[in-house]
Design a protein around this motif. Structure first.
Motif, mmCIF file in Angstrom:
data_model
loop_
_atom_site.group_PDB
_atom_site.id
_atom_site.type_symbol
_atom_site.label_atom_id
_atom_site.label_comp_id
_atom_site.label_asym_id
_atom_site.label_seq_id
_atom_site.Cartn_x
_atom_site.Cartn_y
_atom_site.Cartn_z
ATOM 1 N N ASP A 26 1.146 -1.089 -0.055
ATOM 2 C CA ASP A 26 -0.104 -0.592 0.696
ATOM 3 C C ASP A 26 0.693 1.215 0.134
ATOM 4 O O ASP A 26 0.261 2.180 -0.947
ATOM 5 N N GLU A 29 2.403 1.738 -3.277
ATOM 6 C CA GLU A 29 1.074 2.675 -4.275
ATOM 7 C C GLU A 29 1.176 3.530 -4.266
ATOM 8 O O GLU A 29 0.982 4.522 -4.810
ATOM 9 N N SER A 33 1.558 6.644 -7.277
ATOM 10 C CA SER A 33 0.352 8.275 -7.003
ATOM 11 C C SER A 33 0.657 9.275 -6.994
ATOM 12 O O SER A 33 0.721 10.137 -7.710
ATOM 13 N N ARG A 45 5.704 1.170 -7.842
ATOM 14 C CA ARG A 45 4.452 -0.454 -8.601
ATOM 15 C C ARG A 45 4.996 -1.531 -9.192
ATOM 16 O O ARG A 45 4.566 -2.571 -8.604
ATOM 17 N N ALA A 48 5.229 -3.000 -4.850
ATOM 18 C CA ALA A 48 3.603 -2.952 -4.308
ATOM 19 C C ALA A 48 3.633 -4.508 -5.381
ATOM 20 O O ALA A 48 2.718 -5.000 -4.074
#
Length: 64
Positions: A26, A29, A33, A45, A48
């Motif tokens: 998380d 991620e 973002s 990513r 993740a």
């Protein structure tokens, strides 16, 4: 393998580890973002996905 790798704690595959790996996924991620460049987004990513895979099946990415 380096001397630094020898000091890692053994992984037990317990449920606490899955929680940790999901939390790390998380975090990556969220970092993806807010990243401003494509290479940083890709890197976060990728991490993740690795953490989610590790949470799902700890034996896949078990430490030696």
């Amino acid at each position: 393998m380096t001397d630094q790798d020898d000091g890692r704690p053994p992984q037990t595959g317990g449920t606490g580890e899955a929680t940790y790996f999901h939390a790390r996924a998380d975090w990556h991620e969220r970092r993806a973002s807010v990243a401003t460049d494509a290479s940083t987004v890709t890197l976060h990513r990728r991490f993740a996905r690795l953490y989610r895979a590790r949470a799902a099946d700890p034996l896949v990415y078990e430490y030696p």
